[in-house]
Design an enzyme around this catalytic site. Structure first.
Site, PDB file in Angstrom:
ATOM      1  N   GLY A   1     -42.141  -6.797 106.934  1.00 21.94           N
ATOM      2  CA  GLY A   1     -41.635  -5.837 106.282  1.00 21.94           C
ATOM      3  C   GLY A   1     -40.592  -4.885 107.039  1.00 21.94           C
ATOM      4  O   GLY A   1     -40.059  -5.003 107.967  1.00 21.94           O
TER       5      GLY A   1
ATOM      6  N   ASP B   1     -50.292  -2.234 123.262  1.00 24.13           N
ATOM      7  CA  ASP B   1     -48.759  -2.532 123.210  1.00 24.13           C
ATOM      8  C   ASP B   1     -48.025  -1.278 123.538  1.00 24.13           C
ATOM      9  O   ASP B   1     -46.963  -1.276 122.640  1.00 24.13           O
ATOM     10  CB  ASP B   1     -48.390  -2.940 121.661  1.00 24.13           C
ATOM     11  CG  ASP B   1     -47.449  -3.923 121.566  1.00 24.13           C
ATOM     12  OD1 ASP B   1     -46.913  -4.476 122.524  1.00 24.13           O
ATOM     13  OD2 ASP B   1     -46.719  -4.026 120.608  1.00 24.13           O
TER      14      ASP B   1
ATOM     15  N   LYS C   1     -45.085   0.427 124.957  1.00 21.47           N
ATOM     16  CA  LYS C   1     -43.829   0.108 125.443  1.00 21.47           C
ATOM     17  C   LYS C   1     -42.948   1.070 124.736  1.00 21.47           C
ATOM     18  O   LYS C   1     -43.232   1.840 123.578  1.00 21.47           O
ATOM     19  CB  LYS C   1     -43.267  -1.159 124.796  1.00 21.47           C
ATOM     20  CG  LYS C   1     -43.379  -1.859 123.437  1.00 21.47           C
ATOM     21  CD  LYS C   1     -43.398  -3.168 123.264  1.00 21.47           C
ATOM     22  CE  LYS C   1     -43.598  -3.329 122.084  1.00 21.47           C
ATOM     23  NZ  LYS C   1     -43.689  -5.021 121.775  1.00 21.47           N
TER      24      LYS C   1
ATOM     25  N   ASN D   1     -42.557   1.552 120.766  1.00 22.46           N
ATOM     26  CA  ASN D   1     -43.583   2.271 119.927  1.00 22.46           C
ATOM     27  C   ASN D   1     -43.920   3.768 120.124  1.00 22.46           C
ATOM     28  O   ASN D   1     -44.846   4.031 119.817  1.00 22.46           O
ATOM     29  CB  ASN D   1     -44.923   1.352 120.139  1.00 22.46           C
ATOM     30  CG  ASN D   1     -44.767  -0.068 119.843  1.00 22.46           C
ATOM     31  OD1 ASN D   1     -44.026  -0.396 118.774  1.00 22.46           O
ATOM     32  ND2 ASN D   1     -45.623  -0.803 120.176  1.00 22.46           N
TER      33      ASN D   1
ATOM     34  N   ASP E   1     -47.374   2.077 115.397  1.00 26.76           N
ATOM     35  CA  ASP E   1     -47.415   0.586 115.462  1.00 26.76           C
ATOM     36  C   ASP E   1     -48.758   0.231 116.060  1.00 26.76           C
ATOM     37  O   ASP E   1     -48.745   0.053 117.258  1.00 26.76           O
ATOM     38  CB  ASP E   1     -46.294  -0.175 116.084  1.00 26.76           C
ATOM     39  CG  ASP E   1     -46.276  -1.352 115.839  1.00 26.76           C
ATOM     40  OD1 ASP E   1     -47.208  -1.965 115.399  1.00 26.76           O
ATOM     41  OD2 ASP E   1     -45.098  -2.100 116.228  1.00 26.76           O
TER      42      ASP E   1
ATOM     43  N   THR F   1     -45.350  -8.177 124.007  1.00 25.56           N
ATOM     44  CA  THR F   1     -44.062  -8.410 124.769  1.00 25.56           C
ATOM     45  C   THR F   1     -44.210  -8.418 126.267  1.00 25.56           C
ATOM     46  O   THR F   1     -45.073  -7.617 126.692  1.00 25.56           O
ATOM     47  CB  THR F   1     -43.312  -7.039 124.398  1.00 25.56           C
ATOM     48  OG1 THR F   1     -43.319  -6.807 123.087  1.00 25.56           O
ATOM     49  CG2 THR F   1     -41.858  -7.360 124.973  1.00 25.56           C
TER      50      THR F   1
END
Ligand code: ADE
Length: 409
Positions: free
Chosen positions: A94, A206, A208, A211, A224, A244
């Site tokens: 989304g 995560d 990075k 985010n 996130d 990632t």
């Protein structure tokens, strides 16, 4: 093998939420006995109470409780209460929209997830739910706040604070590198947020630049939580991961067990990128980069202070047992020389003036949001009232901040 990110757009990677909703759908079938149902209806989150079930027309509603103990509905919030102005982020499930609440005019970032995409995705075991993490972490200064969540026939809505300073990555891309004082400030605020998550037994996993958002004053806002791993205590480990590769710790790439120290590796990778303009072990050839992360000794060029390089070496230690933070988590980082100028209590109280204050014309300013998002069209149907949709029990929540809507502050 490492599971690669399905979409190059990392903004709203919501894999965790998929497994959560899959669980909820299953739960719907097992209502009377399933532990997830129990979890939501007997949650420790005293300030939140789920709606029992949606009304017949399945209108998107959230029930507001003024008093966390007394479960008396006070007002309702629905998709139609907002004007959806611009796209500010995209992901495989989304989009994120800048929206205003029609009554009080406040700006919010509304993450809208398509139910059919969530329903057709395969369940991903052991991947934790963004929604639950958002609910758990409502009150940390450097974590995005969830105001409420509700659903329509087609969609799930998460109404979050709008971090109008944009992605840290957006600023880093434009400036190439940050000076050490600026990098230190961001790294310190991120470290506080990560330490806080760890204290709740949540591994962020995560970290990075995409985010990491900035608020209007220039403070870090971590967003996130789609890839978070919940329920990991100090010595807990896990093996699942989708992320990632640039920022992945070697133990994750090697599918070895890992723990909260992956976040300290991630912080090292982000700090490296802030100071040098590229992630550590970078190579345009992705496979080569993966090899470098696993085997290549860390080479840190001059031009960065010895304290910063020492911190990078310690955070980017391949041996997670020897990595900085392995024993006493955040406390170990806080006493490193690189962070010696930081007054941690002041920092977490947001009393330290951020090194960069986003230039903004107002709370709904979009100049720091990447135009590749804002140029996308906004669907007219977002605020529509829809009939008869699949219910996602437990999704519809409200937090006491909602009172700001009804009280008008
Ligand atoms: N993109 C994703 N979440 C966001 C938020 N809360 N504020 C601004 N941009 C975002």
């Amino acid at each position: 093998m490492v599971k690669k990110a399905k979409s190059p757009v990392t903004y709203a990677k919501m894999k965790g939420i998929v497994s959560y909703f899959t669980a909820l759908i299953k739960d719907k079938k097992l209502r009377s006995s399933h532990p997830i149902y129990h979890h939501f209806y007997h949650s420790r989150m005293d300030f939140l109470r789920p709606e029992g079930s949606l009304s017949d027309d399945d209108r998107a509603t959230a029930v507001c409780y003024s008093n966390p103990v007394r479960e008396e509905p006070q007002s309702q919030v629905s998709a139609g209460d907002f004007d959806y102005l611009k796209v500010i982020g995209t992901g495989s499930f989304g989009k994120v929209f800048l929206a205003t609440h029609r009554e009080n005019g406040k700006y919010y970032a509304v993450k809208v997830l398509q139910k059919h995409i969530i329903l057709t995705r395969k369940e991903e075991r052991n991947v934790m739910c963004e929604h639950r993490v958002l609910l758990k972490t409502l009150n940390h200064p450097f974590l995005v706040k969830l105001h409420f969540s509700f659903q329509t026939k087609e969609r799930l809505y998460l109404v979050l604070d709008y971090a109008c300073g944009g992605e840290l990555f957006y600023h880093l891309q434009r400036e190439g590198v940050f000076g050490e004082a600026r990098a230190r400030f961001y790294a310190a605020e991120m470290a506080c947020a990560l330490g806080y998550l760890h204290s709740l037994k949540i591994v962020y996993r995560d970290l990075k630049p995409e985010n990491i958002l900035l608020d209007s004053a220039g403070h870090v806002v971590l967003t996130d939580f789609g890839l978070c791993k919940e329920g990991m205590s100090g010595r807990g480990t896990t093996r699942t991961f989708c992320g990632t590769p640039e920022y992945l710790a070697p133990e994750v790439l090697l599918q070895e067990e890992y723990d909260r120290t992956v976040d300290w590796w991630g912080l090292g990778a982000v700090l490296h990128e802030m100071l040098y303009g590229l992630p550590p072990f970078y190579n345009a050839d992705r496979l080569e980069m993966l090899r470098n992360i696993i085997y290549q000794p860390l080479a840190l060029k001059a031009g960065v202070s010895s304290a910063a390089r020492d911190l990078l070496k310690r955070l980017l230690n391949r041996d997670r047992a020897k990595r900085l933070g392995a024993k006493r988590d955040l406390i170990e980082l806080q006493s490193h020389a690189f962070f010696s100028p930081i007054q941690w209590d002041e920092l977490v109280a947001k009393k330290i003036q951020p090194p960069y204050v986003p230039v903004l014309s107002g709370p709904g300013d979009l100049t720091n949001i990447d135009p590749r998002f804002t140029e996308l069209p906004v669907p007219h149907s977002l605020g529509a009232c829809e009939d008869h949709g699949a219910n996602f029990p437990g999704f519809t929540f409200i937090n006491e901040n909602i009172l700001s809507l009804t009280r008008g502050h």
